[in-house]
Design a protein around this motif. Sequence first.
Motif, PDB file in Angstrom:
ATOM      1  N   GLU A   1       4.839-120.578  70.431  1.00  0.00           N
ATOM      2  CA  GLU A   1       5.162-122.121  70.397  1.00  0.00           C
ATOM      3  C   GLU A   1       4.500-122.935  71.492  1.00  0.00           C
ATOM      4  O   GLU A   1       4.136-124.026  71.261  1.00  0.00           O
ATOM      5  N   ASN A   2       4.465-122.473  72.798  1.00  0.00           N
ATOM      6  CA  ASN A   2       3.791-123.168  73.733  1.00  0.00           C
ATOM      7  C   ASN A   2       2.337-123.483  73.219  1.00  0.00           C
ATOM      8  O   ASN A   2       1.777-124.785  73.573  1.00  0.00           O
TER       9      ASN A   2
ATOM     10  N   THR B   1      10.744-124.770  78.195  1.00  0.00           N
ATOM     11  CA  THR B   1       9.891-123.426  78.236  1.00  0.00           C
ATOM     12  C   THR B   1       9.014-123.381  79.511  1.00  0.00           C
ATOM     13  O   THR B   1       9.108-124.623  80.330  1.00  0.00           O
TER      14      THR B   1
ATOM     15  N   ASN C   1       8.444-117.804  73.497  1.00  0.00           N
ATOM     16  CA  ASN C   1       7.828-119.052  73.365  1.00  0.00           C
ATOM     17  C   ASN C   1       6.193-119.113  73.452  1.00  0.00           C
ATOM     18  O   ASN C   1       5.639-120.196  73.650  1.00  0.00           O
TER      19      ASN C   1
ATOM     20  N   TYR D   1       8.831-127.666  73.905  1.00  0.00           N
ATOM     21  CA  TYR D   1       8.131-127.854  73.060  1.00  0.00           C
ATOM     22  C   TYR D   1       9.173-128.249  71.590  1.00  0.00           C
ATOM     23  O   TYR D   1      10.476-128.259  71.955  1.00  0.00           O
TER      24      TYR D   1
END
Length: 544
Positions: free
Chosen positions: A34-35, A7, A31, A152
Motif C-alpha cells: 500500500e505504501n 502508516t 502496508n 494511504y
Amino acid sequence: MIKSVPTTPYLDQKPGTSGLRKKVPVFQQPNYAENFIQSIFDSLEGYQGKCLVIGGDGRYYNREVIQKAVKMAAANGFGKVMVGKGGILSTPAASHIIRKYKAFGGIILSASHNPGGPTEDFGIKYNINNGGPAPEKITDAIYARSKTIDSYKIADFADVNLDRIGKDELPGGTILSVIDPVEDYATLMEELFDFGAIRNLISLGFRIAFDGMSAVTGPYAKEIFENRLGAPSGSVRNFMPLPDFGGHHPDPNPVHCRELFDEMMGGDDAPDFGAASDGDGDRNLIIGRGIFVTPSDSLAILAANANLAPGYSGGLAGIARSMPTSGAADRVAEKRGIGMYETPTGWKFFGNLLDAGMATICGEESSGTGSSHVREKDGLWAVLLWLNILAVRGESVADIVTQHWQTYGRNYYSRHDYEGLDTDAANGLVDNLRGQLPTLPGKSFGSLKVEKADDFAYHDPIDKSVSEHQGVRVLFEGGSRVVFRLSGTGTSGATLRVYIERYEPDSTRHNIETQEALADLIAAAESIASIRERTGRDAPTVIT
C-alpha cells in the motif's frame, strides 16, 4: 467509503531498472504494498477521472495486490480501472492496452524472469501513458515520497470479481472493466505479421516447440500459435500460468529451458523452431534445430530482415541496444545507413527514442527484444518476427544465422553471471574497477592491449538527461571488450554480470566454440577485476 489509513515509511522502496522487486514476505509486511502504490499516486498529477490499467504475470501474491491496487485507485480518484481477467496481463500486452485505450498509465505486478512462490520474488512497477516504464524522474519521486509517506487512501468495499469479463461501477463511481487479456494483443500481432505465410509454413510440416514456462505468455501463445496459426495441439507446452511457475525459474535461457534446449539439439528429429518466454512475457529464447541464437545475434538478424514482415515493410528508422549488448546490430545499422543508439540497461531508456521516431527496433542482451508497437520488450513479438522471416525466406534458422555472419561478421559473445553475492563485496569490486580506469589504457593482458576504459554514461538525445555509472567498460584494440555491471533486477544479494565480446570478420573462424573463442578475454576479465579473490567464487553461477 474512502479510508485514510495511517502508516509509517519503509526505507527500502527504491525502484530498480524495472520497478520495486522484493521477496514476497517483504511485500506482505503491514502496508508495504500500500505504501508503494500510494507513493506512485502521490508522485503523479492530473489522473483524476482517468483510466488506470492493472495486471500481472500471475505469480504468487498477484491477486491480493491487484485487489489492493483497485481499491486504492478508486479511492485516489481514477475514473476507470482496466484489469486483465484473472489478474493476468503480460507486460507487453499491458503496454499495448495502455496505448490503445489511451490510459493515464498502468501498474504491472511482476518480478519478470525471477522465481515465484510464497518465499520467492514479487514486484510492482508503474508505466506511463506511452505504455513504457516510468522514467527516472518519476521513479526518483516515488522513492522520495516512500520515505516520508504517513498515510494511504483505500476504498472500503468487497473484493472485486477478477474472473468475469465485463464492466461494473464500483462504490464511489469508478468503473471496473475486466478484459480478455489476450484478444487485443493477438489482434495487434496479426496486424504486424503475415499470419497467412506462417500458417502456410506450418501446414507444410514445419514444427514449432514453444515453452510457456508455466508463466504469463502461455495463454497468449496457445491462442496465437495453435488457434490462429494452426500449430498442432501440444506445440505450446507449460501454457497454464502458475503462482510458482511450476517450481521452475521462468528465465528463458539454455540453463532454465534445458529440456527444450536438449530437444532442439537432438538431431534431425528435433522440431524446426524452438522458443520460450519468461515470467511476464517480455523476454524470449530462440533456438533452431541444432543452433542456439544468442539474444544479441537475434536482435541483429531481426533488424536485418524486419522488412519481410508487413508491419516493417517500409524499413527501420533506427536501431537501439543496451550498452552491454553486442555490437552485432551496429553493423546492420551501418550497412543500412540508419541510426544506431547505445543506451544503459533498462527498457525505459528506449522510450524517448521510440516516441521521437528515431528507433524502430530495440534490444538487450538479456533476451529482450521489441519495437515501436509497444514500449516494452516483447517475447512473443520476437518469436513471431522470426517465424515471419522463416516463412518468407524458406530457409532454416541455422542457414539464416550462418548467412548473417558471412555478411556482417560474427560477434562472439557471452555473459557470466555471479548471483547472490555479498553486496559489500560486489560494490567493492566495482569501486576497485572504477579506481583502475585512469591507468588501464595501454596495459596488456596476454595478447590483448587495452585501448580505452570508462564508466559508461548516457546522454539522452531527446530530453538531454544524463545517466551515469551504467557499467565499467574495458575496450581492447581490435574491437574486443569486457563490461562489468551490477544488475538491478534481483531481489537478494547482488548479481555481478560480466559481458565478454570478440568480433570476428573471418568466416573461416565462425565455428569456434564460444567460450574457447573468448578464453583470453575471460582470463583478462579475471585479472582486471579479481573476481575470485573479491567474491570467493571460482566460477559464474550462470553462463549464457
